[in-house]
Design a protein around this motif. Structure first.
Motif, PDB file in Angstrom:
ATOM      1  N   GLN A  52       0.821  -1.263  -0.193  1.00  0.00           N
ATOM      2  CA  GLN A  52      -0.300   0.070   0.012  1.00  0.00           C
ATOM      3  C   GLN A  52       0.740   1.206   0.059  1.00  0.00           C
ATOM      4  OE1 GLN A  52      -3.163   0.279   2.781  1.00  0.00           O
ATOM      5  NE2 GLN A  52      -4.074  -1.699   2.521  1.00  0.00           N
ATOM      6  N   ALA A  53       1.946   1.343   0.648  1.00  0.00           N
ATOM      7  CA  ALA A  53       2.938   2.444   0.486  1.00  0.00           C
ATOM      8  C   ALA A  53       3.143   2.935  -0.640  1.00  0.00           C
ATOM      9  CB  ALA A  53       4.118   2.174   1.263  1.00  0.00           C
ATOM     10  N   PHE A  54       3.190   1.938  -1.712  1.00  0.00           N
ATOM     11  CA  PHE A  54       3.433   2.325  -3.184  1.00  0.00           C
ATOM     12  C   PHE A  54       2.303   2.708  -4.067  1.00  0.00           C
ATOM     13  CE2 PHE A  54       7.481   0.347  -1.782  1.00  0.00           C
ATOM     14  CZ  PHE A  54       8.254   1.099  -2.102  1.00  0.00           C
ATOM     15  N   CYS A  55       1.102   2.411  -3.540  1.00  0.00           N
ATOM     16  CA  CYS A  55      -0.155   2.853  -4.198  1.00  0.00           C
ATOM     17  C   CYS A  55      -0.668   4.244  -4.244  1.00  0.00           C
ATOM     18  CB  CYS A  55      -1.412   1.915  -3.562  1.00  0.00           C
ATOM     19  SG  CYS A  55      -1.151   0.180  -3.664  1.00  0.00           S
ATOM     20  N   GLY A  72       2.855   2.172 -14.607  1.00  0.00           N
ATOM     21  CA  GLY A  72       1.459   1.918 -13.946  1.00  0.00           C
ATOM     22  C   GLY A  72       1.260   2.888 -12.824  1.00  0.00           C
ATOM     23  N   HIS A  73       0.079   2.991 -12.409  1.00  0.00           N
ATOM     24  CA  HIS A  73      -0.281   4.039 -11.277  1.00  0.00           C
ATOM     25  C   HIS A  73      -1.210   2.960 -10.569  1.00  0.00           C
ATOM     26  CE1 HIS A  73      -2.176   7.064  -8.940  1.00  0.00           C
ATOM     27  NE2 HIS A  73      -1.334   7.770  -9.679  1.00  0.00           N
ATOM     28  N   PRO A  74      -0.697   1.860  -9.667  1.00  0.00           N
ATOM     29  CA  PRO A  74      -1.602   1.129  -8.797  1.00  0.00           C
ATOM     30  C   PRO A  74      -2.487   1.921  -7.822  1.00  0.00           C
ATOM     31  CG  PRO A  74       0.959   1.175  -8.220  1.00  0.00           C
ATOM     32  CD  PRO A  74       0.682   2.167  -9.283  1.00  0.00           C
ATOM     33  N   VAL A  75      -3.514   1.541  -7.706  1.00  0.00           N
ATOM     34  CA  VAL A  75      -4.689   2.135  -6.781  1.00  0.00           C
ATOM     35  C   VAL A  75      -5.175   1.164  -5.875  1.00  0.00           C
ATOM     36  CG1 VAL A  75      -6.751   3.158  -6.928  1.00  0.00           C
ATOM     37  CG2 VAL A  75      -5.300   3.560  -8.688  1.00  0.00           C
ATOM     38  N   CYS A  76      -5.222   1.844  -4.880  1.00  0.00           N
ATOM     39  CA  CYS A  76      -5.827   0.910  -3.651  1.00  0.00           C
ATOM     40  C   CYS A  76      -7.138   1.936  -3.190  1.00  0.00           C
ATOM     41  CB  CYS A  76      -4.758   0.617  -2.546  1.00  0.00           C
ATOM     42  SG  CYS A  76      -5.739  -0.148  -1.046  1.00  0.00           S
ATOM     43  N   ILE A  77      -8.392   1.203  -3.450  1.00  0.00           N
ATOM     44  CA  ILE A  77      -9.590   1.869  -2.640  1.00  0.00           C
ATOM     45  C   ILE A  77      -9.896   1.051  -1.607  1.00  0.00           C
ATOM     46  CG2 ILE A  77     -12.157   2.500  -3.273  1.00  0.00           C
ATOM     47  CD1 ILE A  77     -11.242   2.303  -6.238  1.00  0.00           C
ATOM     48  N   GLN A  78     -10.078   1.746  -0.524  1.00  0.00           N
ATOM     49  CA  GLN A  78     -10.490   1.190   0.661  1.00  0.00           C
ATOM     50  C   GLN A  78     -12.000   1.409   1.148  1.00  0.00           C
ATOM     51  OE1 GLN A  78      -7.971   2.901   3.908  1.00  0.00           O
ATOM     52  NE2 GLN A  78      -6.310   1.347   3.204  1.00  0.00           N
ATOM     53  N   ASP A  79     -12.710   0.368   1.434  1.00  0.00           N
ATOM     54  CA  ASP A  79     -14.062   0.298   1.740  1.00  0.00           C
ATOM     55  C   ASP A  79     -14.590  -0.902   1.957  1.00  0.00           C
ATOM     56  OD1 ASP A  79     -17.345   0.418   1.168  1.00  0.00           O
ATOM     57  OD2 ASP A  79     -16.484   2.298   0.217  1.00  0.00           O
ATOM     58  N   ASN A  85     -11.719  -5.300   2.663  1.00  0.00           N
ATOM     59  CA  ASN A  85     -12.032  -3.841   2.976  1.00  0.00           C
ATOM     60  C   ASN A  85     -11.090  -2.928   2.035  1.00  0.00           C
ATOM     61  OD1 ASN A  85     -13.940  -4.367   4.920  1.00  0.00           O
ATOM     62  ND2 ASN A  85     -12.067  -4.267   6.797  1.00  0.00           N
ATOM     63  N   GLU A  86     -10.651  -3.614   0.924  1.00  0.00           N
ATOM     64  CA  GLU A  86      -9.906  -2.805   0.014  1.00  0.00           C
ATOM     65  C   GLU A  86     -10.110  -3.428  -1.395  1.00  0.00           C
ATOM     66  OE1 GLU A  86      -5.898  -2.848   1.545  1.00  0.00           O
ATOM     67  OE2 GLU A  86      -5.804  -4.999   0.871  1.00  0.00           O
ATOM     68  N   PHE A  87      -9.830  -2.458  -2.410  1.00  0.00           N
ATOM     69  CA  PHE A  87      -9.868  -3.191  -3.746  1.00  0.00           C
ATOM     70  C   PHE A  87      -8.736  -2.491  -4.527  1.00  0.00           C
ATOM     71  CE2 PHE A  87     -11.145  -2.337  -8.273  1.00  0.00           C
ATOM     72  CZ  PHE A  87     -11.301  -3.865  -8.614  1.00  0.00           C
ATOM     73  N   MET A  88      -7.865  -3.268  -4.977  1.00  0.00           N
ATOM     74  CA  MET A  88      -6.505  -2.895  -5.525  1.00  0.00           C
ATOM     75  C   MET A  88      -6.439  -3.379  -7.042  1.00  0.00           C
ATOM     76  SD  MET A  88      -3.969  -3.917  -2.594  1.00  0.00           S
ATOM     77  CE  MET A  88      -2.619  -3.054  -3.137  1.00  0.00           C
ATOM     78  N   PHE A  89      -6.072  -2.188  -7.917  1.00  0.00           N
ATOM     79  CA  PHE A  89      -6.055  -2.637  -9.406  1.00  0.00           C
ATOM     80  C   PHE A  89      -4.685  -1.839  -9.903  1.00  0.00           C
ATOM     81  CE2 PHE A  89      -8.817   1.035  -9.206  1.00  0.00           C
ATOM     82  CZ  PHE A  89      -8.307   1.761 -10.323  1.00  0.00           C
ATOM     83  N   ASN A  90      -4.612  -1.991 -11.239  1.00  0.00           N
ATOM     84  CA  ASN A  90      -3.398  -1.103 -12.079  1.00  0.00           C
ATOM     85  C   ASN A  90      -3.566  -1.280 -13.321  1.00  0.00           C
ATOM     86  OD1 ASN A  90      -1.375   0.384 -12.573  1.00  0.00           O
ATOM     87  ND2 ASN A  90       0.411  -0.885 -11.567  1.00  0.00           N
TER      88      ASN A  90
END
Length: 409
Positions: A52-55, A72-79, A85-90
């Motif tokens: 997560q530190a690099f997202c 890339g631009h990795p994304v972490c959506i917390q919900d 409780n998270e969705f990570m994609f790139n």
């Protein structure tokens, strides 16, 4: 050029996986596709969806073989609605390691921000294939269109659904041009008269009108009635967009010599001889290309253009009757066939005063004192002091005998 584009996400039970890719099989194997992969995805997976530190930041990675660069631009959506409780994609773009990555940075960031917003609004990514996604363009189709449009047109505008459109453009990044000197001569690389219109800057229009391949920057500023500094800025702007090129001031006292590239001209690489003939011949019958080779190869570091012309006249070849010498020299310089040998004046007395910190004027130094440190070519003196070569040499003879040396380089 984009070699591949793919969508990866982190699956709680399987880890990082490529969900869609274009072209098929470029990142991971697909059934029915027999083609080599660009790189081994398994060795790069931990960098595609990092900790997560690099997202939520732009990331570039090179494959182990140093052939491709993954942007890339990795994304972490917390919900709480997501598992863990998270969705990570790139969304990643793959380009050659030697390709400039700067124009693609904005594209990668736009992909990340657009799909993040779509996921937050209606879970476009996490619920792909569900009943809510029937009226939308699929992610696989979007990736294919994005890659093809950016490669072919450098831009894309793709409607996803009634509310969302992906709109991106590749902007070329040019190197900062070198400084424009007042003794340089600009040459246009395009026909400005065909593209200029009333919306152009007034100063730019006045400067462009005076570019003819003969006038130096100072004379252009004078004839255009534009301040010299503004003229230089306008020309530097044209240099930035590769619309003009700069060469040395043409004088018959100049010295030129061949470069190793003259071999390409002699061997007529890419039809260079006919191109030169069409550019330089002016009167009478067109001579054989042998004479053009003879003209270029007879230039040397110990002979001015004036002496070079006299040499051919003595050999019963009236150069000026057939060839525009200025255009011949310009062609050679632009193509890299010849190079200019500049003249510099160096005063040992003046250099000694600089070393000791003494700024006292040299006897009979006059206006040329600041030019005799070996860093100012005669072209600069000619333009800034309105002196011809003979006048400059006359002024230099007023210095102490043996003090000033003339260097050619």
């Amino acid at each position: 050029m984009i070699q591949g584009i793919f969508f990866a996400r982190f699956l709680p039970q399987q880890g990082t996986r490529v969900v869609h890719q274009s072209p098929p099989g470029c990142i991971v194997s697909e059934p029915g596709v027999d083609k080599p992969r660009l790189f081994d995805f398994e060795t790069m997976a931990e960098y595609i969806i990092p900790r997560q530190a690099f997202c939520n930041r732009y990331v570039t990675i090179c494959d182990p073989d140093d052939r491709y660069r993954i942007l890339g631009h990795p994304v972490c959506i917390q919900d709480e609605k997501y598992e863990r409780n998270e969705f990570m994609f790139n969304f990643c773009i793959v380009i050659g390691v030697g390709v400039d990555k700067i124009p693609y940075e904005a594209v990668v960031r736009r992909l990340a921000s657009t799909f993040t917003e779509m996921e937050i609004q209606n879970q476009y990514l996490s619920l792909e294939g569900g009943s809510k996604s029937q009226d939308r363009r699929s992610i696989a189709a979007l990736l294919e269109i994005i890659k093809e449009d950016l490669n072919n047109y450098n831009e894309c505008m793709i409607p996803v659904d009634d509310a969302t459109t992906i709109n991106m453009k590749l902007f070329p990044i040019y190197k900062h041009p070198p400084p424009v000197k007042s003794w340089h001569v600009p040459i246009a690389k395009m026909k400005f008269a065909e593209i200029i219109d009333d919306t152009w800057d007034l100063t730019m229009k006045k400067v462009i009108k005076e570019i003819d391949g003969i006038k130096d920057v100072r004379r252009i500023a004078h004839d255009a009635d534009v301040a010299l500094d503004l003229t230089k800025i306008a020309l530097q702007h044209l240099l930035y967009y590769d619309s003009i090129l700069m060469i040395d001031l043409f004088l018959f006292g100049n010295i030129y010599a061949p470069t190793p590239s003259i071999n390409d001209f002699v061997s007529d690489k890419d039809g260079m001889q006919d191109e030169c003939a069409n550019y330089v011949y002016i009167n009478g019958p067109r001579l054989s290309n042998f004479y053009l080779c003879r003209l270029f190869t007879s230039l040397c570091t110990s002979r001015t253009l004036k002496e070079w012309i006299k040499l051919h006249l003595d050999q019963n070849f009236p150069v000026l009757n057939y060839v525009d010498v200025r255009r011949l020299i310009q062609f050679g310089v632009i193509k890299g066939l010849i190079y200019r040998v500049n003249k510099y004046a160096v005063s040992s007395q003046y250099l000694a005063s600089l070393v000791t910190g003494q700024s006292a004027k040299i006897d009979r130094g006059d206006v040329l004192q600041k030019y005799i440190d070996g860093r100012h070519c005669f072209d600069q003196i000619t333009v800034e002091q309105n002196m011809g070569d003979a006048k400059i040499m006359e002024q230099l003879r007023q210095f102490q005998k043996g003090d000033v040396e003339i260097l050619y380089r």
